[in-house]
Design a protein around this motif. Structure first.
Motif, short mmCIF file in Angstrom:
data_model
loop_
_atom_site.label_atom_id
_atom_site.label_comp_id
_atom_site.label_asym_id
_atom_site.label_seq_id
_atom_site.Cartn_x
_atom_site.Cartn_y
_atom_site.Cartn_z
N GLY A 1 13.88 1.69 -0.11
CA GLY A 1 15.07 1.13 -0.65
C GLY A 1 15.15 -0.36 -0.65
O GLY A 1 16.50 -0.74 -1.19
N THR A 2 14.51 -1.05 -0.13
CA THR A 2 14.88 -2.47 0.11
C THR A 2 14.67 -3.17 -1.31
O THR A 2 13.87 -2.91 -2.14
N ARG A 3 15.49 -4.02 -1.77
CA ARG A 3 15.58 -4.79 -2.92
C ARG A 3 15.27 -6.36 -2.91
O ARG A 3 15.51 -6.93 -3.62
N ASP A 4 15.03 -6.72 -1.63
CA ASP A 4 14.56 -8.04 -1.31
C ASP A 4 13.31 -8.67 -2.07
O ASP A 4 12.39 -7.90 -1.97
N PRO A 5 13.46 -9.56 -2.86
CA PRO A 5 12.25 -9.94 -3.74
C PRO A 5 11.12 -10.39 -3.15
O PRO A 5 9.90 -10.38 -3.83
N TYR A 6 11.29 -10.69 -1.73
CA TYR A 6 10.11 -11.28 -1.09
C TYR A 6 8.91 -10.22 -1.13
O TYR A 6 7.88 -10.43 -1.05
N PHE A 7 9.24 -8.98 -0.97
CA PHE A 7 8.24 -7.92 -0.67
C PHE A 7 7.63 -7.61 -1.94
O PHE A 7 6.37 -7.61 -2.12
N LYS A 8 7.96 -8.10 -3.35
CA LYS A 8 7.43 -7.97 -4.57
C LYS A 8 6.64 -9.33 -4.60
O LYS A 8 5.36 -9.25 -5.02
N GLU A 9 7.13 -10.24 -4.07
CA GLU A 9 6.46 -11.58 -4.27
C GLU A 9 5.11 -11.54 -3.56
O GLU A 9 4.25 -12.25 -3.75
N ALA A 10 5.37 -11.03 -2.35
CA ALA A 10 4.26 -11.02 -1.36
C ALA A 10 2.87 -10.09 -2.04
O ALA A 10 1.70 -10.69 -2.21
N ARG B 1 6.21 -6.37 12.08
CA ARG B 1 5.91 -7.15 11.00
C ARG B 1 7.28 -7.51 10.06
O ARG B 1 8.21 -6.42 10.00
N TRP B 2 7.16 -8.53 9.12
CA TRP B 2 8.43 -8.73 8.17
C TRP B 2 9.71 -8.75 9.05
O TRP B 2 10.63 -8.31 8.12
N SER B 3 9.76 -9.06 10.25
CA SER B 3 11.16 -9.10 10.87
C SER B 3 12.00 -10.08 10.31
O SER B 3 13.22 -10.09 10.70
N VAL B 4 11.60 -11.21 9.69
CA VAL B 4 12.61 -12.43 9.27
C VAL B 4 12.97 -12.04 7.78
O VAL B 4 13.87 -12.71 7.35
N TYR B 5 12.69 -10.82 7.38
CA TYR B 5 13.46 -10.28 6.05
C TYR B 5 14.09 -9.08 6.19
O TYR B 5 13.99 -8.25 7.18
N PRO B 6 15.01 -8.52 5.11
CA PRO B 6 15.82 -7.13 5.40
C PRO B 6 14.81 -6.04 5.22
O PRO B 6 14.87 -5.48 4.19
N TYR B 7 14.06 -5.70 6.18
CA TYR B 7 13.13 -4.78 6.13
C TYR B 7 13.88 -3.24 6.67
O TYR B 7 15.02 -3.27 7.07
N LEU B 8 13.63 -2.29 5.89
CA LEU B 8 14.01 -0.70 6.22
C LEU B 8 13.20 -0.10 7.00
O LEU B 8 13.67 1.14 7.52
N LEU B 9 11.95 -0.17 7.24
CA LEU B 9 10.95 0.56 7.66
C LEU B 9 10.32 -0.20 8.96
O LEU B 9 10.01 -1.55 8.44
N ASN B 10 10.04 0.27 10.03
CA ASN B 10 9.30 -0.68 11.10
C ASN B 10 7.74 -0.66 10.66
O ASN B 10 7.16 0.51 10.65
N CYS B 11 7.18 -1.83 10.68
CA CYS B 11 5.76 -1.54 10.30
C CYS B 11 4.94 -2.67 11.54
O CYS B 11 5.29 -3.65 11.48
N SER B 12 4.56 -1.71 12.47
CA SER B 12 4.24 -2.49 13.59
C SER B 12 2.88 -3.35 13.39
O SER B 12 2.01 -3.06 12.59
N VAL B 13 2.58 -4.38 14.32
CA VAL B 13 1.30 -5.08 14.35
C VAL B 13 0.26 -4.18 14.51
O VAL B 13 -0.86 -4.11 13.72
N LEU B 14 0.36 -3.31 15.48
CA LEU B 14 -0.58 -2.25 15.82
C LEU B 14 -1.00 -1.27 14.68
O LEU B 14 -2.21 -1.14 14.36
N GLY B 15 -0.11 -0.93 13.86
CA GLY B 15 -0.31 -0.02 12.59
C GLY B 15 -1.06 -0.85 11.69
O GLY B 15 -1.99 -0.51 10.87
N HIS B 16 -0.52 -2.18 11.44
CA HIS B 16 -1.35 -2.91 10.60
C HIS B 16 -2.98 -3.19 10.94
O HIS B 16 -3.33 -2.99 10.06
N LEU B 17 -3.20 -3.26 12.24
CA LEU B 17 -4.65 -3.40 12.53
C LEU B 17 -5.15 -2.17 12.07
O LEU B 17 -6.42 -2.26 11.63
#
Length: 248
Positions: A201-210, A72-88
């Motif tokens: 450590g990500t500072r991309d504003p999208y994660f806050k905006e979400a 998930r979040w693969s189109v943004y500068p993510y630092l941790l892998n968050c899998s769809v399976l984990g999200h479920l």
């Protein structure tokens, strides 16, 4: 507990088939060990059928398990892998706990399964980023129809009518009667992923905006959270605002 133990062994077999090098001695030794353990649970209906390597059910398990590699979040500068399976799983746990706040144990358990299956269609359709899915008029409805077609073709038509009917009913209930509880659990699970990205450590504003987008929906009473879960959401939001400052 016995059903849980049997499921854990079947899961180990699915994982081994995905990651093991089948030409090695270690693989065959581990496979034999797991197979021997699973046979101890053959008295439980379904275990023997689910255990067959090349049968329909096991192939479905392997396919669903691949969601652990879909990020998930693969189109943004993510630092941790968050899998769809984990999200479920996150969504299922939040759904269950929210269910306990509003209903009895039986309904809460049913809500757990609504959460665990809520993105099942993405096994065959992959994940559409929310800004795209909701930003293009009509796309969300088209994606829902496409997911239903793919689920019917690759999943429901391949399993017993009894199991298919039960999962279908869960998904229908999720979209109707229980939507106002399952969707906030889904969003809270996304909050937790954004919070983890901020912690990393990500500072991309999208994660806050979400998180802020969900906060506005809560403020506008589009969705509601029980007080304890509202506190958790508020914590995620405060952390994101602290970590990611607006730049003029």
């Amino acid at each position: 507990m016995e059903i849980y133990k049997a499921a854990a062994k079947l899961t180990s077999k699915v994982e081994l088939s995905a990651i093991g090098k089948r030409s090695t001695l270690e693989y065959f030794e581990k496979k034999f060990e797991i197979q021997k353990s699973i046979k101890n649970f053959y008295y439980i209906p379904g275990v023997k059928v689910f255990n067959k390597f090349y049968r329909t059910y096991f192939r479905r398990f392997k396919k669903i398990s691949k969601l652990r590699n879909q990020n998930r979040w693969s189109v943004y500068p993510y630092l941790l892998n968050c899998s769809v399976l984990g999200h479920l799983l996150d969504t299922a746990i939040f759904s269950y706990l929210i269910g306990l706040q509003n209903f009895d144990e039986r309904v809460a358990a049913m809500m757990f399964f609504m959460g665990i299956f809520h993105d099942l269609g993405e096994v065959w359709t992959t994940d559409y980023p929310s800004p795209i899915k909701y930003g293009i008029p009509g796309l969300k409805k088209a994606v829902d129809i496409f997911e239903e077609i793919m689920l019917n073709k690759h999943f429901f038509s391949k399993i017993s009518s009894y199991i298919a009917e039960n999962i279908r009913n869960l998904l229908k209930e999720k979209e109707s009667t229980f939507h106002k509880w399952i969707k906030p659990a889904d969003m809270l699970a996304a909050d937790s992923e954004c919070w983890r990205q901020c912690r990393a450590g990500t500072r991309d504003p999208y994660f806050k905006e979400a998180i802020e987008k969900f906060d506005k929906q809560l403020s506008d009473n589009v969705y509601q959270l029980p007080p304890l879960f509202q506190e958790l959401h508020d914590y995620y939001l405060r952390y994101a605002k602290f970590a990611i400052k607006d730049i003029d």
